[in-house]
Motif scaffolding. Structure first.
Motif, PDB file in Angstrom:
ATOM      1  N   MET A  71      -2.924  -1.135  -2.221  1.00 50.90           N
ATOM      2  CA  MET A  71      -2.985   0.173  -2.862  1.00 50.90           C
ATOM      3  C   MET A  71      -2.792  -0.088  -4.344  1.00 50.90           C
ATOM      4  O   MET A  71      -1.834  -0.749  -4.730  1.00 50.90           O
ATOM      5  CB  MET A  71      -1.869   1.066  -2.329  1.00 50.90           C
ATOM      6  CG  MET A  71      -1.564   2.295  -3.146  1.00 50.90           C
ATOM      7  SD  MET A  71      -2.846   3.537  -3.114  1.00 50.90           S
ATOM      8  CE  MET A  71      -2.795   4.050  -1.408  1.00 50.90           C
ATOM      9  N   GLN A  72      -3.711   0.400  -5.170  1.00 51.04           N
ATOM     10  CA  GLN A  72      -3.569   0.254  -6.611  1.00 51.04           C
ATOM     11  C   GLN A  72      -3.740   1.610  -7.270  1.00 51.04           C
ATOM     12  O   GLN A  72      -4.623   2.383  -6.904  1.00 51.04           O
ATOM     13  CB  GLN A  72      -4.607  -0.701  -7.188  1.00 51.04           C
ATOM     14  CG  GLN A  72      -4.321  -2.144  -6.920  1.00 51.04           C
ATOM     15  CD  GLN A  72      -5.184  -3.034  -7.776  1.00 51.04           C
ATOM     16  OE1 GLN A  72      -6.358  -2.780  -7.982  1.00 51.04           O
ATOM     17  NE2 GLN A  72      -4.588  -4.092  -8.287  1.00 51.04           N
ATOM     18  N   THR A  91     -12.865   1.924  -6.378  1.00 50.39           N
ATOM     19  CA  THR A  91     -13.617   2.867  -5.548  1.00 50.39           C
ATOM     20  C   THR A  91     -13.020   3.050  -4.162  1.00 50.39           C
ATOM     21  O   THR A  91     -13.337   4.015  -3.480  1.00 50.39           O
ATOM     22  CB  THR A  91     -15.077   2.398  -5.399  1.00 50.39           C
ATOM     23  OG1 THR A  91     -15.070   1.084  -4.823  1.00 50.39           O
ATOM     24  CG2 THR A  91     -15.786   2.375  -6.734  1.00 50.39           C
ATOM     25  N   GLN A  92     -12.142   2.143  -3.751  1.00 53.30           N
ATOM     26  CA  GLN A  92     -11.535   2.231  -2.419  1.00 53.30           C
ATOM     27  C   GLN A  92     -10.286   3.111  -2.401  1.00 53.30           C
ATOM     28  O   GLN A  92      -9.718   3.341  -1.349  1.00 53.30           O
ATOM     29  CB  GLN A  92     -11.180   0.828  -1.912  1.00 53.30           C
ATOM     30  CG  GLN A  92     -12.359  -0.099  -1.818  1.00 53.30           C
ATOM     31  CD  GLN A  92     -13.436   0.409  -0.876  1.00 53.30           C
ATOM     32  OE1 GLN A  92     -13.130   0.888   0.210  1.00 53.30           O
ATOM     33  NE2 GLN A  92     -14.679   0.329  -1.289  1.00 53.30           N
ATOM     34  N   SER A  96      -5.764  11.365  -2.474  1.00 46.17           N
ATOM     35  CA  SER A  96      -5.186  11.671  -1.164  1.00 46.17           C
ATOM     36  C   SER A  96      -4.595  10.411  -0.514  1.00 46.17           C
ATOM     37  O   SER A  96      -3.574  10.487   0.163  1.00 46.17           O
ATOM     38  CB  SER A  96      -6.210  12.334  -0.248  1.00 46.17           C
ATOM     39  OG  SER A  96      -7.307  11.489  -0.036  1.00 46.17           O
ATOM     40  N   ALA A  97      -5.209   9.236  -0.735  1.00 42.51           N
ATOM     41  CA  ALA A  97      -4.659   7.986  -0.202  1.00 42.51           C
ATOM     42  C   ALA A  97      -3.304   7.687  -0.850  1.00 42.51           C
ATOM     43  O   ALA A  97      -2.371   7.237  -0.169  1.00 42.51           O
ATOM     44  CB  ALA A  97      -5.634   6.835  -0.432  1.00 42.51           C
ATOM     45  N   ILE A  98      -3.192   7.926  -2.148  1.00 42.11           N
ATOM     46  CA  ILE A  98      -1.908   7.725  -2.837  1.00 42.11           C
ATOM     47  C   ILE A  98      -0.863   8.684  -2.275  1.00 42.11           C
ATOM     48  O   ILE A  98       0.264   8.301  -1.980  1.00 42.11           O
ATOM     49  CB  ILE A  98      -2.064   7.922  -4.365  1.00 42.11           C
ATOM     50  CG1 ILE A  98      -3.007   6.876  -4.949  1.00 42.11           C
ATOM     51  CG2 ILE A  98      -0.697   7.852  -5.046  1.00 42.11           C
ATOM     52  CD1 ILE A  98      -3.424   7.165  -6.379  1.00 42.11           C
ATOM     53  N   PHE A  99      -1.247   9.940  -2.120  1.00 35.81           N
ATOM     54  CA  PHE A  99      -0.348  10.958  -1.571  1.00 35.81           C
ATOM     55  C   PHE A  99       0.160  10.536  -0.189  1.00 35.81           C
ATOM     56  O   PHE A  99       1.365  10.569   0.073  1.00 35.81           O
ATOM     57  CB  PHE A  99      -1.080  12.302  -1.504  1.00 35.81           C
ATOM     58  CG  PHE A  99      -0.243  13.443  -1.020  1.00 35.81           C
ATOM     59  CD1 PHE A  99       0.628  14.095  -1.878  1.00 35.81           C
ATOM     60  CD2 PHE A  99      -0.330  13.875   0.294  1.00 35.81           C
ATOM     61  CE1 PHE A  99       1.402  15.167  -1.443  1.00 35.81           C
ATOM     62  CE2 PHE A  99       0.431  14.943   0.738  1.00 35.81           C
ATOM     63  CZ  PHE A  99       1.293  15.581  -0.127  1.00 35.81           C
ATOM     64  N   HIS A 100      -0.736  10.109   0.686  1.00 38.16           N
ATOM     65  CA  HIS A 100      -0.343   9.693   2.033  1.00 38.16           C
ATOM     66  C   HIS A 100       0.554   8.459   1.988  1.00 38.16           C
ATOM     67  O   HIS A 100       1.509   8.358   2.768  1.00 38.16           O
ATOM     68  CB  HIS A 100      -1.566   9.449   2.909  1.00 38.16           C
ATOM     69  CG  HIS A 100      -2.309  10.705   3.239  1.00 38.16           C
ATOM     70  ND1 HIS A 100      -1.787  11.708   4.017  1.00 38.16           N
ATOM     71  CD2 HIS A 100      -3.520  11.138   2.861  1.00 38.16           C
ATOM     72  CE1 HIS A 100      -2.641  12.704   4.120  1.00 38.16           C
ATOM     73  NE2 HIS A 100      -3.716  12.375   3.415  1.00 38.16           N
ATOM     74  N   TYR A 101       0.269   7.546   1.081  1.00 37.31           N
ATOM     75  CA  TYR A 101       1.114   6.362   0.932  1.00 37.31           C
ATOM     76  C   TYR A 101       2.540   6.762   0.559  1.00 37.31           C
ATOM     77  O   TYR A 101       3.504   6.250   1.129  1.00 37.31           O
ATOM     78  CB  TYR A 101       0.528   5.416  -0.131  1.00 37.31           C
ATOM     79  CG  TYR A 101       1.411   4.218  -0.379  1.00 37.31           C
ATOM     80  CD1 TYR A 101       1.387   3.122   0.484  1.00 37.31           C
ATOM     81  CD2 TYR A 101       2.299   4.184  -1.452  1.00 37.31           C
ATOM     82  CE1 TYR A 101       2.215   2.031   0.283  1.00 37.31           C
ATOM     83  CE2 TYR A 101       3.119   3.093  -1.672  1.00 37.31           C
ATOM     84  CZ  TYR A 101       3.077   2.025  -0.787  1.00 37.31           C
ATOM     85  OH  TYR A 101       3.912   0.955  -1.001  1.00 37.31           O
ATOM     86  N   LEU A 102       2.686   7.689  -0.384  1.00 40.26           N
ATOM     87  CA  LEU A 102       4.021   8.123  -0.811  1.00 40.26           C
ATOM     88  C   LEU A 102       4.791   8.781   0.333  1.00 40.26           C
ATOM     89  O   LEU A 102       6.010   8.670   0.401  1.00 40.26           O
ATOM     90  CB  LEU A 102       3.938   9.080  -1.994  1.00 40.26           C
ATOM     91  CG  LEU A 102       3.377   8.509  -3.304  1.00 40.26           C
ATOM     92  CD1 LEU A 102       3.373   9.584  -4.374  1.00 40.26           C
ATOM     93  CD2 LEU A 102       4.148   7.290  -3.762  1.00 40.26           C
ATOM     94  N   PHE A 103       4.084   9.457   1.234  1.00 40.04           N
ATOM     95  CA  PHE A 103       4.769  10.140   2.323  1.00 40.04           C
ATOM     96  C   PHE A 103       5.052   9.223   3.508  1.00 40.04           C
ATOM     97  O   PHE A 103       5.844   9.569   4.378  1.00 40.04           O
ATOM     98  CB  PHE A 103       3.993  11.377   2.758  1.00 40.04           C
ATOM     99  CG  PHE A 103       4.325  12.568   1.928  1.00 40.04           C
ATOM    100  CD1 PHE A 103       5.287  13.471   2.333  1.00 40.04           C
ATOM    101  CD2 PHE A 103       3.708  12.761   0.711  1.00 40.04           C
ATOM    102  CE1 PHE A 103       5.634  14.557   1.552  1.00 40.04           C
ATOM    103  CE2 PHE A 103       4.038  13.852  -0.089  1.00 40.04           C
ATOM    104  CZ  PHE A 103       5.003  14.742   0.334  1.00 40.04           C
ATOM    105  N   GLN A 104       4.415   8.052   3.547  1.00 37.64           N
ATOM    106  CA  GLN A 104       4.695   7.096   4.615  1.00 37.64           C
ATOM    107  C   GLN A 104       5.895   6.228   4.303  1.00 37.64           C
ATOM    108  O   GLN A 104       6.458   5.606   5.175  1.00 37.64           O
ATOM    109  CB  GLN A 104       3.474   6.209   4.876  1.00 37.64           C
ATOM    110  CG  GLN A 104       2.321   6.952   5.456  1.00 37.64           C
ATOM    111  CD  GLN A 104       1.085   6.082   5.572  1.00 37.64           C
ATOM    112  OE1 GLN A 104       1.069   4.940   5.127  1.00 37.64           O
ATOM    113  NE2 GLN A 104       0.029   6.625   6.142  1.00 37.64           N
ATOM    114  N   LYS A 105       6.265   6.132   3.026  1.00 39.27           N
ATOM    115  CA  LYS A 105       7.360   5.255   2.607  1.00 39.27           C
ATOM    116  C   LYS A 105       8.698   5.916   2.728  1.00 39.27           C
ATOM    117  O   LYS A 105       8.924   7.027   2.565  1.00 39.27           O
ATOM    118  CB  LYS A 105       7.143   4.762   1.161  1.00 39.27           C
ATOM    119  CG  LYS A 105       5.965   3.829   1.049  1.00 39.27           C
ATOM    120  CD  LYS A 105       6.285   2.573   1.763  1.00 39.27           C
ATOM    121  CE  LYS A 105       5.101   1.676   1.942  1.00 39.27           C
ATOM    122  NZ  LYS A 105       5.351   0.565   2.788  1.00 39.27           N
TER     123      LYS A 105
END
Length: 105
Positions: A71-72, A91-92, A96-105
Motif C-alpha cells: 500500500m503506498q 494506478t493500483q 477507498s483502498a486506503i480507507f479500508h486499510y486504515l479500518f483493518q489496522k
C-alpha cells in the motif's frame, strides 16, 4: 505533540474523489509535524520515506506491506488550507483502498 488515537483517525477520515482527508488539528511546528507523522505511521504500520518540506506544507511517502502487495500513499499536511490528507500513489491504489486499510489496522 497532539494526542490522537487510531479511533480518532478513523472517526475523522473522509473519503473524497482523489484523497482521504483526516480532519484533525494540524501540528504547529516542524518537530510536532515529524512526531505526528511518526505516530501515525506506528499506528498503521506504515514506513515513512521521501519527506519534503515547503513553506507551508509537508509531504511524505508512506508504504505498508498488506499481504501480496504494498500500500503506498502520500501523506500531505498543508497549513495554508489547514488540511491533512492521504493521496493514493500509482494506478493500483485508490482512496477507498486506503480507507479500508486504515479500518483493518
Amino acid at each position: 505533540m497532539q494526542n490522537f488515537t487510531k479511533e480518532d483517525i478513523q472517526q475523522h477520515a473522509v473519503v473524497n474523489e482523489q484523497s482521504l482527508e483526516i480532519r484533525l488539528t494540524l501540528p504547529t511546528t516542524p518537530l510536532k509535524t515529524q512526531q505526528w507523522a511518526d505516530r501515525f505511521c506506528a499506528m498503521f504500520n506504515f514506513k515513512l520515506s521521501e519527506t519534503d518540506w515547503g513553506a507551508d506544507r509537508f509531504q511524505a511517502l508512506l508504504t505498508a506491506n498488506k499481504g501480496d502487495a504494498d500500500m503506498q500513499c502520500m501523506l500531505c499536511i498543508e497549513w495554508l488550507c489547514e488540511a491533512i490528507w492521504l493521496e493514493p500513489v500509482g494506478t493500483q491504489q485508490s482512496t477507498s483502498a486506503i480507507f479500508h486499510y486504515l479500518f483493518q489496522k
